[in-house]
Design an enzyme around this catalytic site. Structure first.
Site, PDB file in Angstrom:
ATOM      1  N   GLY A   9     -15.361  -1.441  -5.788  1.00 22.90           N
ATOM      2  CA  GLY A   9     -14.690  -2.387  -6.532  1.00 22.90           C
ATOM      3  C   GLY A   9     -13.918  -1.641  -7.686  1.00 22.90           C
ATOM      4  O   GLY A   9     -13.811  -0.653  -7.729  1.00 22.90           O
ATOM      5  N   ASP A  10     -13.253  -2.579  -8.372  1.00 28.05           N
ATOM      6  CA  ASP A  10     -12.486  -2.097  -9.273  1.00 28.05           C
ATOM      7  C   ASP A  10     -11.448  -1.210  -9.027  1.00 28.05           C
ATOM      8  O   ASP A  10     -11.015  -0.291  -9.576  1.00 28.05           O
ATOM      9  CB  ASP A  10     -13.105  -1.252 -10.537  1.00 28.05           C
TER      10      ASP A  10
ATOM     11  N   LYS B 193      -7.054  -4.059  -7.353  1.00 31.85           N
ATOM     12  CA  LYS B 193      -6.744  -5.018  -6.493  1.00 31.85           C
ATOM     13  C   LYS B 193      -5.839  -6.126  -7.076  1.00 31.85           C
ATOM     14  O   LYS B 193      -4.951  -6.501  -6.373  1.00 31.85           O
ATOM     15  CB  LYS B 193      -8.026  -5.919  -5.896  1.00 31.85           C
TER      16      LYS B 193
ATOM     17  N   GLY C 252     -13.783  -8.969 -12.175  1.00 33.50           N
ATOM     18  CA  GLY C 252     -12.934  -8.966 -13.430  1.00 33.50           C
ATOM     19  C   GLY C 252     -11.481  -8.364 -12.970  1.00 33.50           C
ATOM     20  O   GLY C 252     -11.721  -7.135 -12.562  1.00 33.50           O
ATOM     21  N   HIS C 253     -10.649  -9.164 -13.063  1.00 32.47           N
ATOM     22  CA  HIS C 253      -9.141  -8.613 -12.700  1.00 32.47           C
ATOM     23  C   HIS C 253      -8.223  -8.574 -13.449  1.00 32.47           C
ATOM     24  O   HIS C 253      -7.841  -9.707 -14.199  1.00 32.47           O
ATOM     25  CB  HIS C 253      -8.698  -9.664 -11.373  1.00 32.47           C
TER      26      HIS C 253
ATOM     27  N   GLN D 254     -14.614  -7.572  -5.986  1.00 35.03           N
ATOM     28  CA  GLN D 254     -15.477  -6.166  -5.674  1.00 35.03           C
ATOM     29  C   GLN D 254     -14.859  -5.330  -4.609  1.00 35.03           C
ATOM     30  O   GLN D 254     -13.714  -5.613  -4.341  1.00 35.03           O
ATOM     31  CB  GLN D 254     -17.067  -6.837  -5.059  1.00 35.03           C
TER      32      GLN D 254
END
Ligand code: IMP
Length: 445
Positions: free
Chosen positions: A12-13, A16, A40-41, A223
């Site tokens: 994740g992170d 993306k 969280g994007h 994720q």
């Protein structure tokens, strides 16, 4: 026309959101297919920073249809708050749709998530405490509440009258917490239902129609592969299927409509929460990666927790290529490595106990914890890359590093991100219309 899945190839992170944002420019429809407000994007547009948790970042492009798919779990309060903040900043919500069959995160899910984490003690998962696990658990148990239930007062009340007393037994007897009240929940959530009603739709049908009309559809993963419930570092995973296969189930489309799968990986590795992380760096290197992760340090967007940082792990990269069937890779945050004299990359694992060496993640209980990284070392480039806009602009050592990643993973690097802004991007080859990947025949060892 191309229907594309964007997935995280790590924990994740991976950045993306930036890649999704770039690709959304040519998308007619952007679909989130799993997860909830644990995500969280972050996207930076013209100096403005937008943080998304539930709503697809495609909403930044007026006219793009944005869908919260049936595989998601939605906390209505979080949805309404996020939407209100976006509308305040002038974003258009007329093309936003929420699946009627997505599951609802209820107040008891939030309470149980927090209580279970506490009770796990040193075996905690490090969840985001957004109620994700308990909401998906109820879905599998067939006792979940779906968005459509919030639009049907009678049925909703009947479900609450049956469910809340059961949840209260868990809250009171297992965790010594106060019970929750049917009437209070009913009133609050029916109100959320009213506020959401205008967005609720049969989103699978909408996507199907878009396919028929030859529209471009982007499936936005949240994720990452190593957090996948089935394929990640279980039990240190999230409770959904972030990997590419999850896009079809979570959006309600058949695999035959997918044209391309793009994996996103940082140029190094990070993880938030507990769980194995073979290349984690604790000293100066870890701290430098954490502090340099521009423009915000490596801190979780949802929880504000500092991210654990380490060198890029190509054993996990190979795994992500396999699990997702990646066609190409977007490598993000290359600029974070600009100031390093030496850059290491994990190419193999060595079993601490047996000494056996692995190129691929071995499938055996507890193995992940015993894996010691075997590194190759690269000289750093010691110059800024944030202004590079083409591959040839990149310093030669950076090109060598990227070529090595591509060779080792047997996928082309199509995009390189050198900063958070939209234009801080090197497009090496067309990520969507590039040649379909031909799998090299080699044995899995
Ligand atoms: P949960 O999804 O809140 O249940 O958390 C399960 C695990 O997934 C924890 O290790 C979290 O830190 C991690 N996780 C969940 N969402 C994200 C994300 O968006 N980025 C990175 N890690 C996440």
């Amino acid at each position: 026309m191309a229907n594309v899945i964007v997935v995280g190839a790590q924990f994740g992170d991976e950045g993306k959101a930036k890649v999704t944002d770039l690709l959304s420019r040519n998308a007619d429809v952007v679909v989130r297919y799993q997860g909830g407000s644990n995500a969280g994007h972050t996207v930076v547009v013209n100096g403005d920073t937008y943080k998304f948790h539930l709503i697809p970042s495609g909403i930044l492009y007026p006219g793009t249809l944005c869908i919260l798919g049936p595989g998601m779990v939605i906390d209505p309060k979080a949805f309404i708050t996020e939407l209100a903040a976006l509308k305040k900043r002038g974003l258009d919500d007329s093309q936003l749709k929420v699946s009627a069959t997505a599951h609802v995160t209820m107040p008891y899910h939030l309470a149980i998530d927090a209580a279970e984490e506490e009770a796990r003690g040193d075996k905690k998962i490090g969840t985001t405490k957004r109620g994700i696990g308990p909401t998906y658990a109820d879905k599998c148990d067939r006792t979940g509440i779906r968005i459509e239930d919030l639009l049907d007062p009678e049925a909703f009340r009947a479900k609450l009258e049956w469910l809340v007393p059961k949840k209260n037994i868990i809250l009171e007897r297992l965790y010594n917490l106060p019970p929750q009240d049917v009437e209070t929940i009913y009133r609050e959530y029916i109100e959320y239902g009213k506020q959401m009603a205008g967005y609720v739709a049969d989103t699978s049908a909408i996507i199907f129609n878009s396919v028929q009309e030859r529209k471009n559809i982007l499936f936005e993963g949240a994720q990452g592969t190593l957090l996948d419930l089935d394929h990640g570092s279980y039990p240190f995973v999230t409770s959904s299927s972030p990997s590419a296969g999850g896009a079809c189930v979570g959006a309600g489309v058949g695999p035959t409509i997918i044209d391309r799968v793009i994996g996103v990986s940082k140029a190094y590795q990070t993880r938030v929460g507990e769980g194995p992380f073979p290349t984690e760096q604790f000293g100066e290197v870890g701290e430098k990666l954490r502090q340099t992760g521009t423009p915000w340090a490596e801190v979780g967007v949802t929880t504000g927790r500092p991210r654990r940082c380490g060198w890029l792990d190509l054993v996990l990269g190979r795994y992500a290529v396999r699990i997702n069937g990646l066609d190409c890779l977007a490598v993000t945050k290359l600029d974070v490595l600009d100031e390093f004299d030496e850059i290491k990359v994990c190419v193999r694992y060595k079993d601490r106990r047996t000494g056996q060496v692995y190129e691929n993640l071995p499938s055996m209980a507890g193995a992940f914890w015993r894996m010691e990284p075997v590194y190759e070392s690269f000289p750093g480039w010691r110059q800024p890359t944030s202004d590079c806009r083409s591959y040839s602009d990149l310093p030669a050592p950076a090109q060598r590093y990227l070529n090595f990643i591509s060779e080792q993973l047997d996928v082309p690097v199509a995009i390189v991100s050198v900063g958070p802004k939209r234009d801080q991007t090197v497009v090496v080859e067309d990520p969507i219309h590039g040649p379909k990947r031909v799998l090299t025949v080699h044995h899995h060892k």
